[in-house]
Design a protein around this motif. Structure first.
Motif, PDB file in Angstrom:
ATOM      1  N   SER A  64       0.901  -1.166   0.072  1.00  0.00           N
ATOM      2  CA  SER A  64      -0.080  -0.144   0.045  1.00  0.00           C
ATOM      3  C   SER A  64       0.775   1.332   0.036  1.00  0.00           C
ATOM      4  CB  SER A  64      -0.745   0.071   1.287  1.00  0.00           C
ATOM      5  OG  SER A  64      -0.253   0.030   2.394  1.00  0.00           O
ATOM      6  N   SER A  65       2.239   1.189   0.371  1.00  0.00           N
ATOM      7  CA  SER A  65       2.974   2.263   0.500  1.00  0.00           C
ATOM      8  C   SER A  65       3.342   2.558  -1.140  1.00  0.00           C
ATOM      9  CB  SER A  65       4.258   1.845   0.934  1.00  0.00           C
ATOM     10  OG  SER A  65       4.050   1.377   2.313  1.00  0.00           O
ATOM     11  N   GLY A  66       4.005   3.758  -1.274  1.00  0.00           N
ATOM     12  CA  GLY A  66       4.434   4.384  -2.711  1.00  0.00           C
ATOM     13  C   GLY A  66       5.311   3.275  -3.437  1.00  0.00           C
ATOM     14  N   VAL A  67       5.324   3.352  -4.647  1.00  0.00           N
ATOM     15  CA  VAL A  67       6.355   2.539  -5.361  1.00  0.00           C
ATOM     16  C   VAL A  67       7.611   3.398  -5.623  1.00  0.00           C
ATOM     17  CG1 VAL A  67       6.790   1.500  -7.552  1.00  0.00           C
ATOM     18  CG2 VAL A  67       4.343   1.271  -6.637  1.00  0.00           C
ATOM     19  N   SER A  68       8.669   2.528  -5.462  1.00  0.00           N
ATOM     20  CA  SER A  68      10.059   3.129  -5.693  1.00  0.00           C
ATOM     21  C   SER A  68      10.321   3.412  -7.180  1.00  0.00           C
ATOM     22  CB  SER A  68      11.066   2.255  -4.899  1.00  0.00           C
ATOM     23  OG  SER A  68      12.394   2.751  -5.277  1.00  0.00           O
ATOM     24  N   ARG A  69      10.311   4.584  -7.639  1.00  0.00           N
ATOM     25  CA  ARG A  69      10.719   4.666  -9.073  1.00  0.00           C
ATOM     26  C   ARG A  69      12.015   4.056  -9.319  1.00  0.00           C
ATOM     27  NH1 ARG A  69       8.806  10.138 -11.624  1.00  0.00           N
ATOM     28  NH2 ARG A  69       6.876   9.354 -11.058  1.00  0.00           N
ATOM     29  N   SER A  70      12.950   4.267  -8.613  1.00  0.00           N
ATOM     30  CA  SER A  70      14.258   3.892  -8.602  1.00  0.00           C
ATOM     31  C   SER A  70      14.377   2.416  -8.844  1.00  0.00           C
ATOM     32  CB  SER A  70      15.249   4.215  -7.809  1.00  0.00           C
ATOM     33  OG  SER A  70      16.536   3.808  -7.832  1.00  0.00           O
ATOM     34  N   ALA A  71      13.731   1.631  -8.021  1.00  0.00           N
ATOM     35  CA  ALA A  71      13.964   0.232  -7.998  1.00  0.00           C
ATOM     36  C   ALA A  71      13.102  -0.386  -9.288  1.00  0.00           C
ATOM     37  CB  ALA A  71      13.142  -0.424  -6.652  1.00  0.00           C
ATOM     38  N   LEU A  72      11.985   0.486  -9.581  1.00  0.00           N
ATOM     39  CA  LEU A  72      11.239  -0.110 -10.667  1.00  0.00           C
ATOM     40  C   LEU A  72      11.799   0.283 -12.210  1.00  0.00           C
ATOM     41  CD1 LEU A  72       8.426  -1.001 -11.532  1.00  0.00           C
ATOM     42  CD2 LEU A  72       7.566   1.237 -11.894  1.00  0.00           C
ATOM     43  N   ARG A  73      12.702   1.053 -11.967  1.00  0.00           N
ATOM     44  CA  ARG A  73      13.555   1.403 -13.499  1.00  0.00           C
ATOM     45  C   ARG A  73      14.462   0.309 -13.414  1.00  0.00           C
ATOM     46  NH1 ARG A  73      14.529   7.921 -13.154  1.00  0.00           N
ATOM     47  NH2 ARG A  73      12.566   8.542 -14.118  1.00  0.00           N
ATOM     48  N   ASP A  74      15.146   0.059 -12.305  1.00  0.00           N
ATOM     49  CA  ASP A  74      16.063  -1.236 -12.273  1.00  0.00           C
ATOM     50  C   ASP A  74      15.535  -2.508 -12.769  1.00  0.00           C
ATOM     51  OD1 ASP A  74      18.159   0.498 -11.426  1.00  0.00           O
ATOM     52  OD2 ASP A  74      17.903  -0.020  -9.305  1.00  0.00           O
ATOM     53  N   ARG A  75      14.259  -2.605 -12.212  1.00  0.00           N
ATOM     54  CA  ARG A  75      13.477  -3.918 -12.434  1.00  0.00           C
ATOM     55  C   ARG A  75      13.437  -3.927 -14.012  1.00  0.00           C
ATOM     56  NH1 ARG A  75      10.689  -6.990  -9.320  1.00  0.00           N
ATOM     57  NH2 ARG A  75      11.840  -6.092  -7.477  1.00  0.00           N
ATOM     58  N   PHE A  76      12.938  -2.923 -14.721  1.00  0.00           N
ATOM     59  CA  PHE A  76      12.489  -3.057 -16.252  1.00  0.00           C
ATOM     60  C   PHE A  76      13.822  -3.225 -16.922  1.00  0.00           C
ATOM     61  CE2 PHE A  76       8.225  -1.150 -15.516  1.00  0.00           C
ATOM     62  CZ  PHE A  76       7.691  -1.835 -16.336  1.00  0.00           C
ATOM     63  N   ARG A  77      14.925  -2.478 -16.652  1.00  0.00           N
ATOM     64  CA  ARG A  77      16.286  -2.593 -17.284  1.00  0.00           C
ATOM     65  C   ARG A  77      16.874  -3.756 -17.150  1.00  0.00           C
ATOM     66  NH1 ARG A  77      17.905   3.024 -15.440  1.00  0.00           N
ATOM     67  NH2 ARG A  77      18.685   1.993 -13.237  1.00  0.00           N
ATOM     68  N   ALA A  78      16.351  -4.654 -15.943  1.00  0.00           N
ATOM     69  CA  ALA A  78      16.876  -6.016 -15.666  1.00  0.00           C
ATOM     70  C   ALA A  78      16.185  -6.950 -16.669  1.00  0.00           C
ATOM     71  CB  ALA A  78      16.812  -6.413 -14.354  1.00  0.00           C
ATOM     72  N   PHE A  79      14.840  -6.829 -16.762  1.00  0.00           N
ATOM     73  CA  PHE A  79      14.019  -7.362 -17.587  1.00  0.00           C
ATOM     74  C   PHE A  79      14.630  -7.545 -18.843  1.00  0.00           C
ATOM     75  CE2 PHE A  79      10.502  -7.849 -20.616  1.00  0.00           C
ATOM     76  CZ  PHE A  79      10.303  -9.095 -20.127  1.00  0.00           C
ATOM     77  N   ASN A  80      14.607  -6.310 -19.382  1.00  0.00           N
ATOM     78  CA  ASN A  80      15.163  -6.078 -20.930  1.00  0.00           C
ATOM     79  C   ASN A  80      16.321  -6.842 -21.222  1.00  0.00           C
ATOM     80  OD1 ASN A  80      12.752  -4.363 -21.168  1.00  0.00           O
ATOM     81  ND2 ASN A  80      13.860  -2.401 -20.631  1.00  0.00           N
ATOM     82  N   ALA A  81      17.209  -6.340 -20.242  1.00  0.00           N
ATOM     83  CA  ALA A  81      18.626  -7.163 -20.499  1.00  0.00           C
ATOM     84  C   ALA A  81      18.553  -8.568 -20.646  1.00  0.00           C
ATOM     85  CB  ALA A  81      19.663  -6.644 -19.492  1.00  0.00           C
ATOM     86  N   ILE A  82      17.680  -9.306 -19.535  1.00  0.00           N
ATOM     87  CA  ILE A  82      17.828 -10.847 -19.448  1.00  0.00           C
ATOM     88  C   ILE A  82      17.077 -11.279 -20.848  1.00  0.00           C
ATOM     89  CG2 ILE A  82      16.931 -12.418 -18.230  1.00  0.00           C
ATOM     90  CD1 ILE A  82      17.502 -11.031 -15.451  1.00  0.00           C
ATOM     91  N   PHE A  83      15.715 -10.688 -21.223  1.00  0.00           N
ATOM     92  CA  PHE A  83      14.956 -11.079 -21.954  1.00  0.00           C
ATOM     93  C   PHE A  83      15.514 -11.106 -23.514  1.00  0.00           C
ATOM     94  CE2 PHE A  83      11.768 -11.173 -25.261  1.00  0.00           C
ATOM     95  CZ  PHE A  83      11.070 -12.328 -25.054  1.00  0.00           C
ATOM     96  N   GLU A  84      16.420  -9.797 -23.659  1.00  0.00           N
ATOM     97  CA  GLU A  84      17.314  -9.628 -24.802  1.00  0.00           C
ATOM     98  C   GLU A  84      18.422 -10.712 -25.014  1.00  0.00           C
ATOM     99  OE1 GLU A  84      18.905  -5.681 -24.504  1.00  0.00           O
ATOM    100  OE2 GLU A  84      16.824  -4.731 -25.219  1.00  0.00           O
ATOM    101  N   GLU A  85      18.910 -11.227 -23.823  1.00  0.00           N
ATOM    102  CA  GLU A  85      20.049 -12.157 -24.034  1.00  0.00           C
ATOM    103  C   GLU A  85      19.250 -13.503 -24.086  1.00  0.00           C
ATOM    104  OE1 GLU A  85      23.360 -13.948 -23.998  1.00  0.00           O
ATOM    105  OE2 GLU A  85      23.209 -11.833 -24.073  1.00  0.00           O
TER     106      GLU A  85
END
Length: 619
Positions: A517-538
């Motif tokens: 219920s707390s706010g979303v950490s935009r920094s953590a979310l950006r890291d998560r999207f970057r990680a997904f993109n890198a892993i899926f691309e590989e």
């Protein structure tokens, strides 16, 4: 034999015989008695009879009579030879060419340059990646050459006697033989007969393509050459036993039967002993040749042909004087059976010990899998033959220095449930899997290792399902176990591949203070999207180059991957997209739409490198 009456003549027997002395009379040298009219022939034969009677009636030897009788025997020997030579036509072998419908010849196991597909002598095994295709081509080639030809003789699936010499000539030959034997010229008569008739048999052999090769000569030939010769021998042997030898035996009986003890058998043996030994030496040379897997099916073809011929061989060579040929055929049949059993055991050992460590690109089918499965399908095609030969279970104590404890010992559960031959086939598949498991360990990527096992075990399953004979022998119970193994490998592949991809799409770790219920950490979310993109691309980059050759399996695997990744990504994107788009440069984090991912999954397992960037569409 009833002798013809001859009108009385004032000439003495000696004078009649002397008149046909080729050393004294020019006319006698230029003309044969049995080319004359019947009266002259009977007159000469009557003179010989009278001379024999007079010599038998007196105890004192008359030098003139003795000399005349020797002269008559020499003359009759020439006449005998001349009549035989007048009828020395080889059997028309083209009339007996419809043999290939009784057996199918298979060929397997050699590369284009003649090297073995599996060789325990080389550190690395040479494989052709088109083994399956080359097998089909070889079988099609043999089937084209195994055509059925109609003939006036109908079929050689039974004994066929051919009248080679007219009845008039047989009568004359028997008249001569009777008088030569009565005068104790049996040996000379047999030698003349044997030499002339053997030349006829040799000529027939030549037309049939049977070469004069010693056992050493045969064993020195390359196997590719021997394959053709075996096929030719199978065809020719049927004509030899069922037509050629039978006809020679009939002719011997027509001329010699009743003229002394086993005279007809002696003449038959004199004629065909050499050719028969020549014929069966070829099969014997094959039976004692060096054993290797590619020889099995030709050996079985040879064994089937000889087994089919054995009743006829026993009928043709039933006498005491010809028993050596009969015994040789039985011994060859036994050796071919033993060689076939030995080759099957050797094949099992070679599969286990096959040493190649080179990784097949993209985790696709290993050539060994193709080779072994095509090989055992051919084995199942020879089920009826091998069921007679394989009467004991395979030895699980193979010559292998590694850890055999990893072998699928569930194999032992099938003992007593299936035939010994079926046990051998199951055992071959067990040790093939063991070998494949060992090869899979050389892949550094665990996902690729699982994909390799999945591809190869799936291929084994499909081959079994596609062969009714093999499926019946393997049984549904073991087939179910194999299906479970490739499905387990597919599950392990997906778990290994998608674990990190799906880990990026979890909610944990994105919320401030750890509360949803707390706010979303935009920094953590950006890291998560970057990680997904890198892993899926590989994943896309590597697995687009991997290969699943079976179309249906490839599609099922893509659907399964899509069903796990796409919904998870769609849900993740739906929950957090607004948080990224409300910030700066959202395109750097949300690089792919759901449709991009759906299209990207379609690139998997094609064996071709594809850039995911080219798949991107406008978000």
């Amino acid at each position: 034999m009833e002798r013809r009456e001859v009108n009385a003549t004032t000439e003495s027997p000696e004078k009649i015989i002397l008149r046909w002395d080729s050393t004294a009379a020019e006319e006698a040298r230029e003309k044969m008695i049995f080319d004359s009219d019947r009266h002259e022939i009977d007159l000469y034969l009557h003179a010989v009879d009278d001379l024999q009677k007079s010599m038998n009636a007196t105890t004192l030897s008359d030098s003139n009579s003795s000399s005349a009788l020797q002269m008559a025997m020499a003359r009759l020997e020439d006449e005998f030879r001349n009549i035989l030579l007048s009828h020395t036509y080889p059997i028309e072998t083209e009339s007996f060419s419809e043999f290939s419908n009784s057996s199918t010849c298979h060929s397997i196991g050699s590369t284009a340059d003649g090297s073995e597909l599996i060789s325990s002598n080389s550190e690395e095994v040479e494989f052709k990646y088109d083994i399956e295709g080359s097998l089909v081509k070889q079988l099609e080639h043999l089937e084209r050459n195994s055509s059925t030809t109609s003939s006036s003789y109908k079929s050689t699936n039974g004994i066929r006697e051919v009248d080679l010499v007219p009845s008039e000539a047989i009568y004359d030959l028997r008249c001569i033989a009777e008088r030569m034997i009565a005068s104790e010229y049996l040996r000379e008569c047999i030698q003349v007969y044997g030499s002339v008739r053997k030349s006829v048999v040799d000529a027939s052999f030549k037309k049939l393509g049977i070469e004069k090769l010693s056992i050493g000569d045969i064993q020195g030939l390359k196997w590719a050459i021997l394959e053709t010769k075996i096929w030719r021998w199978i065809r020719a042997s049927k004509t030899c036993v069922r037509v050629l030898f039978v006809t020679e035996k009939m002719l011997c009986k027509q001329i010699f039967e009743g003229l002394g003890t086993s005279t007809d058998d002696d003449c038959f043996m004199e004629t065909i002993k050499g050719p028969a030994v020549q014929l069966f030496n070829f099969a014997e040379a094959i039976s004692i040749s060096k054993r290797s897997p590619e020889k099995l099916f030709k050996m079985l073809d040879l064994r089937d042909a000889l087994s089919d011929l054995l009743p006829d061989i026993e009928a043709v060579f039933e006498s005491k004087s010809t028993e050596s040929i009969r015994f040789q055929a039985v011994e060859i049949l036994s050796r071919l059976a033993e060689a076939s059993r030995g080759i099957l055991s050797e094949f099992e050992n070679r599969i286990l010990q096959e040493p190649s460590r080179a990784q097949v690109p993209g985790g696709t089918l290993h050539p060994l899998t193709r080779y072994v499965m095509n090989y055992i399908i051919l084995i199942s095609d020879y089920k009826h033959t091998l069921l007679e030969l394989i009467v004991s279970k395979p030895s699980t104590r193979l010559r292998y220095s590694g850890d055999l404890n990893m072998l699928d010992m569930d194999f032992l559960e099938f003992e007593g449930e299936v035939t010994p031959l079926s046990l051998h086939l199951i055992w071959i598949i067990v040790i093939l899997q063991f070998n494949l498991e060992d090869k899979s360990k050389h892949y550094k990527d665990a996902s690729l290792s699982h994909l390799f096992i999945m591809n190869n075990v799936h291929y084994i399953v499909q081959k079994i399902k596609g062969s009714p004979e093999l499926r019946e022998m393997i049984g549904d119970e073991y087939l179910k176990r194999l299906m479970g193994k490739y499905r387990l490998a597919a599950t392990s592949y997906q778990r290994s591949t998608l674990m990190n991809v799906l880990y990026c799409l979890r909610d944990e770790g994105l919320h401030v203070n750890g509360s949803f219920s707390s706010g979303v950490s935009r920094s953590a979310l950006r890291d998560r999207f970057r990680a997904f993109n890198a892993i899926f691309e590989e994943v896309h980059k590597t697995q687009a180059t991997w290969l699943v050759p079976d179309t249906q399996l490839r599609e099922e695997l893509r659907i399964s991957i899509g069903s796990k990744v796409i919904p998870a990504y769609r849900s993740f994107l739906g929950r957090y997209r607004s948080h990224i788009e409300s910030g700066r440069h959202p395109e750097n984090y949300i690089k792919y739409s759901v449709e991009d991912l759906e299209n990207a999954v379609l690139d998997f397992f094609e064996g071709n490198p594809v850039s995911l960037q080219l798949r991107r569409r406008s978000l």
